[in-house]
Scaffold this active site. Structure first.
Site, PDB file in Angstrom:
ATOM      1  N   GLY A 174       0.809  -1.222   0.000  1.00  0.00           N
ATOM      2  CA  GLY A 174       0.000   0.000   0.000  1.00  0.00           C
ATOM      3  C   GLY A 174       0.839   1.268   0.000  1.00  0.00           C
ATOM      4  N   HIS A 437      -8.060  33.697  -5.686  1.00  0.00           N
ATOM      5  CA  HIS A 437      -9.370  33.086  -5.486  1.00  0.00           C
ATOM      6  C   HIS A 437     -10.108  32.991  -6.821  1.00  0.00           C
ATOM      7  CE1 HIS A 437     -13.169  32.049  -3.657  1.00  0.00           C
ATOM      8  NE2 HIS A 437     -13.735  32.933  -4.468  1.00  0.00           N
TER       9      HIS A 437
END
Ligand SMILES: Cc1cc2nc3c(=O)[nH]c(=O)nc-3n(C[C@H](O)[C@H](O)[C@H](O)COP(=O)(O)OP(=O)(O)OC[C@H]3O[C@@H](n4cnc5c(N)ncnc54)[C@H](O)[C@@H]3O)c2cc1C
Length: 461
Positions: A174, A437
């Protein structure tokens, strides 16, 4: 005997960086490569996996896109996918060969063996130099009970999707490699089970973000089993019967699959190099021992990249190559850098610096700020809002200690955090930086604000 200022063995990320920087500093450089220029990363590692992940993500996005009205019935032509993957590899390896040539680095193809601290033999020819840099990399580590072959794949075999997709695939491991391949095969249509020996995926140890990534992968149908080991398998008419057991031992069960990918780690490539005769010291795991100048126990002989030990990452190999080459050129360079790491699944995972746990162990008074991407306008406009940005800081000094991200573009966002750590930034510095933004990067600023309980787009508790 032909002589040089510097001989670099291996032309992976470490080796070609060392060779080029050596040449930039005026050294006469010879590079030796036994296989393909570009090493593992370009040929069978970073680049081809990222190409496959991108294709798998494009396919996945088309499904998500139905939610906002884009309808398509995508089909994947595996031959073309494989061809495109190879074309990307060829273009980049050709680029590196061109860069070596353009920098007047001589390239010899063949397997190099050290015959002295200042001497190398390739194809029966001897070459001498004042300094040597070992950049021989690593290879897949085998797992007892699972010898590599037709049924048990290593990562290089797993790249060749054009040879057909197994209906059922077991991925053992993993870490980044196992997770990336697990998602590639899942998205291309295989049933995938991934097992990990440790209690959570991603041994980097940031449990909270790792668990989020795991959840996202499970949502796509990837079965993830942690705290589990595979002890062996046998071939039967209906497939490969793999024996699974809890990591600590206990009751066995059988999982039936068609192929097994072993991705449990890599081992250093030092065999046949002639290190023993020279007395070049290895550590207990077989990696070449180096100091902060990347010098081995033999003066004038340097080692970099995977062969010099973990983390086995391309960007670490690259910077170590620069450090070694500068020292070979008479400078006094030192490797003392923050090394980010990235998993290129979607969502991506990225981290740099100290985890909460590691920071506590190091004696810091730890504070954590979190910003969930479900509160990010940009994440919503991208069609997915999964993810978290987590900032670890020292309450007393406000110093930034670590950043962990799971979400889209995490690998790009982590660069800002890495710079912040290199600059000794405080959490306030991150919070005070105006971020455009709407962007995902705003989440980093908001997580920093959250650490001070002043985030605006979430309630501060
Ligand atoms: C599937 C996969 C995906 C990966 N993805 C990423 C990723 O996304 N990001 C990341 O940072 N890292 C990734 N890695 C790890 C990355 O590939 C390695 O960290 C990196 O390649 C190490 O570079 P290196 O220069 O040390 O060695 P290598 O790239 O291993 O290169 C060593 C070179 O030396 C040559 N060589 C060896 N011995 C001799 C000799 N005696 N004589 C001549 N030549 C010799 C080899 O043929 C090889 O070309 C991935 C690895 C794998 C397997």
């Amino acid at each position: 005997m032909k002589t040089y200022d510097l001989i670099v063995i291996g032309t992976g990320p470490g080796g070609y960086h060392a060779a080029i920087r050596g040449a930039q500093l005026g050294l006469r450089v010879l590079a030796v490569e036994a296989a393909e220029v570009g090493g593992v990363c370009l040929n069978v590692g970073c680049i081809p996996t990222k190409a496959l992940l991108h294709a798998a993500e494009t396919l996945h996005h088309l499904k998500v896109a139905e939610g906002f009205g884009v309808k398509a019935k995508p089909e994947v032509d595996l031959d073309r996918l494989g061809g495109w993957r190879e074309s990307v590899v060829k273009r980049l390896t050709g680029g590196v060969a061109g860069l070596l040539k353009g920098n007047k680095v001589e390239l010899v193809r063949g397997f190099a063996r050290l015959t002295g601290p200042k001497e190398v033999e390739v194809n029966g020819e001897r070459y001498g130099a004042k300094s040597l840099i070992l950049a021989t990399g690593s290879e897949p580590a085998p797992l007892p009970g699972f010898p590599f072959g037709e049924e048990v794949w290593d990562s290089t075999r797993a790249l060749r999707v054009e040879e057909g997709l197994p209906k059922r695939l077991l991925v053992i491991g993993g870490g980044a490699v196992g997770l990336e391949f697990g998602q590639i095969y899942r998205r291309l249509g295989s049933e995938v089970t991934l097992i990990e020996y440790m209690p959570e995926i991603l041994p980097a140890g940031e449990g909270e973000t790792a668990a989020l990534l795991r959840k996202a992968l499970e949502k796509e149908g990837l079965r993830v089993r942690t705290g589990t080991k595979a002890t062996g398998y046998e071939r039967r008419a209906d497939g490969l019967h793999v024996r699974l057991q809890p990591a600590q031992g206990g009751e066995e069960e059988t999982l039936v699959v068609d192929r097994i990918l072993v991705a449990v780690g890599r081992r250093p490539r030092t065999q046949g190099l002639g290190l023993e005769a020279l007395g070049i010291a290895l550590d207990e795991r077989g990696f070449v021992r180096v100091n902060g100048r990347m010098e081995t126990s033999v003066p004038g002989v340097y080692a970099i990249g995977d062969v010099a030990g973990p983390p086995l990452l391309a960007h670490k190999a690259m910077k170590e190559g620069i450090v070694a080459a500068e020292n070979a050129a008479g400078k006094n360079a030192f490797f003392d850098y923050q090394i980010p790491s990235v998993v290129y699944t979607s969502p991506e995972w990225a981290g740099v610096g100290l985890t909460e746990e590691a920071a506590k162990r190091a004696g810091y008074k730890v504070k954590v700020g979190r910003f969930p991407l479900s509160a990010s306008g940009r994440a919503l406009t991208l069609g997915g809002a999964e993810g978290l940005i987590k900032v670890v800081g020292d309450e007393e000094s406000d110093l930034l200690l670590g950043v962990f991200i799971v979400g889209p573009q995490a690998g790009e966002l982590i660069a800002e955090a890495t710079l912040a750590l290199e600059m000794g930034a405080t959490v306030a510095d991150l919070a005070l930086t105006v971020h455009a933004h709407p962007t995902l990067s705003e989440g980093l600023m908001e997580a920093a604000e959250a650490l001070h309980k002043q985030a605006v787009h979430i309630l501060n508790r």
